[in-house]
Design an enzyme around this catalytic site. Structure first.
Site, PDB file in Angstrom:
ATOM      1  N   ASN A 145      -2.851   6.235  -1.477  1.00 15.34           N
ATOM      2  CA  ASN A 145      -2.766   6.371  -0.026  1.00 15.34           C
ATOM      3  C   ASN A 145      -2.098   7.663   0.429  1.00 15.34           C
ATOM      4  O   ASN A 145      -2.288   8.089   1.570  1.00 15.34           O
ATOM      5  CB  ASN A 145      -2.065   5.155   0.568  1.00 15.34           C
ATOM      6  N   HIS A 175      -0.840  -2.638  -6.960  1.00 13.85           N
ATOM      7  CA  HIS A 175      -1.625  -2.300  -5.770  1.00 13.85           C
ATOM      8  C   HIS A 175      -3.118  -2.370  -6.082  1.00 13.85           C
ATOM      9  O   HIS A 175      -3.691  -1.474  -6.701  1.00 13.85           O
ATOM     10  CB  HIS A 175      -1.232  -0.898  -5.282  1.00 13.85           C
ATOM     11  N   GLU A 231      -3.230   0.232  -9.050  1.00 15.23           N
ATOM     12  CA  GLU A 231      -2.099   1.139  -9.185  1.00 15.23           C
ATOM     13  C   GLU A 231      -0.879   0.314  -9.586  1.00 15.23           C
ATOM     14  O   GLU A 231      -0.515  -0.634  -8.888  1.00 15.23           O
ATOM     15  CB  GLU A 231      -1.811   1.833  -7.845  1.00 15.23           C
ATOM     16  N   SER A 289       0.806  -1.215   0.000  1.00 14.25           N
ATOM     17  CA  SER A 289       0.000   0.000   0.000  1.00 14.25           C
ATOM     18  C   SER A 289       0.838   1.263   0.000  1.00 14.25           C
ATOM     19  O   SER A 289       0.327   2.349  -0.284  1.00 14.25           O
ATOM     20  CB  SER A 289      -0.912   0.025   1.237  1.00 14.25           C
TER      21      SER A 289
END
Length: 283
Positions: free
Chosen positions: A190, A140, A152, A119
Site C-alpha cells: 500500500n 496482510h 504480506e 493494510s
C-alpha cells in the site's frame, strides 16, 4: 507447532475470504463478528463464492460442502480460547484493533499467535497492547482473497523468528505466496499502491481526464489488469482513505495527502462496490 484451529475476527469480505482459504486448506475455522447475524451473512457469502467455483468446475460440490462444514459462525469472542491462531480482519482503526488484541490476549492460550490483516497500521503498536509481542504479526491478504496469491507477512519489532517462520509456513499451506516486509506504514503493497490510486483521483478531481480514460490509460498503457479508480472501488474508498491518512500522518510527507474528492466521496457514503456507488455505479 502445528496450526489446525483458527478464529477469523470480522466476517466481511476480507474475513470471509480468509476463512474460506483456511478451511480449504483443512483447518477448522471459527468465523466471528460482533453480531451473530453478521457472522451468518459472512457464511452465506462464502457459500455463494464456493457455489460459483463449483459451477465453473474449480472444485466439486462435495469439496465445497466440506469446506463449509469446517467453518463455524460465532459472536462469542471467548470461542477463540481453543484457537492456535487468531486473524483479525476488522475495520482499519488502530484503536479498535488494539482493543481487540488486548481482549484476545486475555482469552487465548499463551502459545497462540495473534495476526492482523491490517493494510497499513503498525504491528509493533498492536503487539504493545498484549503481553505476547513476540507472537503478534501482520498477515496482510489481498482482495479478493480467493484468487490473489500474495500474503504480506509483517513481523513487529518484537516478533520472534519462530512466529514469522510459522506464519510463512501457514501461508504456503493456504496455497499463498508469503513475502516478508518490515513494519513500516503501508508496508510495501500500500505504500506503493495508494499514492498511485490517490494520484488517479487527483487527475479526475482536476479534470485531466474522465474516469474511463484514466483507467484505460493504465490498463492499455501499463498492462494493469484493472484501472486505479475501479480498483479503489473494489478495495473500498473508505479503506483507501484510511490507509492514506496513516501514510500521511506517519511519514509527515505531503505526497501522501488524500485527494479532497476522495474525502468527499467517503463523506457521501459512496464507498465503491460494497455500497453500489463509488467512482462508478454498481446499482
Amino acid at each position: 507447532m502445528n496450526i489446525n484451529r483458527i478464529m477469523v475476527v470480522g466476517a466481511g469480505q476480507m474475513g470471509g475470504g480468509i476463512a474460506q482459504a483456511a478451511a480449504a486448506a483443512g483447518l477448522q475455522v471459527m468465523l466471528h463478528d460482533i453480531e451473530y447475524a453478521r457472522a451468518v451473512r459472512g457464511m452465506e457469502q462464502i457459500r455463494a463464492t464456493l457455489g460459483r467455483e463449483a459451477e465453473k468446475g474449480y472444485r466439486s460440490r462435495e469439496e465445497a460442502q466440506a469446506i463449509l462444514d469446517r467453518i463455524t459462525p460465532t459472536a462469542v469472542l471467548g470461542d477463540a480460547a481453543g484457537s492456535e491462531l487468531v486473524i483479525e480482519a476488522v475495520s482499519e482503526d488502530a484503536g479498535v484493533k488494539a482493543e481487540l488484541f488486548r481482549r484476545l490476549d486475555a482469552i487465548c492460550a499463551e502459545t497462540a499467535v495473534l495476526a492482523s490483516n491490517t493494510s497499513s497500521l503498525s504491528i509493533t503498536r498492536l503487539a504493545g497492547a498484549t503481553k505476547r509481542p513476540e507472537r503478534v504479526i501482520g498477515m496482510h491478504f489481498m482482495n479478493p482473497v480467493a484468487v490473489m496469491p500474495l500474503v504480506e507477512v509483517i513481523p513487529g519489532l518484537a516478533t520472534s523468528e519462530e512466529t514469522t517462520a510459522l506464519i510463512v509456513s501457514l501461508a504456503e499451506r493456504l496455497q499463498k505466496s508469503p513475502i516478508v516486509a518490515r513494519d513500516f506504514p503501508g508496508f510495501v503493497s500500500n505504500r506503493v499502491l495508494m499514492p498511485m490510486i490517490n494520484e488517479a483521483v487527483f487527475c479526475l478531481y482536476e479534470g485531466v481526464a474522465s474516469r474511463e480514460a484514466i483507467d484505460s490509460i493504465m490498463t492499455l498503457g501499463m498492462r494493469h489488469p484493472m484501472g486505479p479508480l475501479k480498483l479503489a472501488d473494489l478495495i473500498g474508498l473508505d479503506t483507501c482513505l484510511s490507509i492514506l491518512n496513516v501514510l500521511h500522518q506517519e511519514f509527515g510527507d505531503s505526497k501522501y495527502r488524500p485527494c479532497p474528492l476522495l474525502r468527499q466521496y467517503v463523506r457521501a457514503g459512496w464507498l465503491g462496490r460494497k455500497t453500489g456507488r463509488g467512482f462508478y455505479s454498481y446499482e
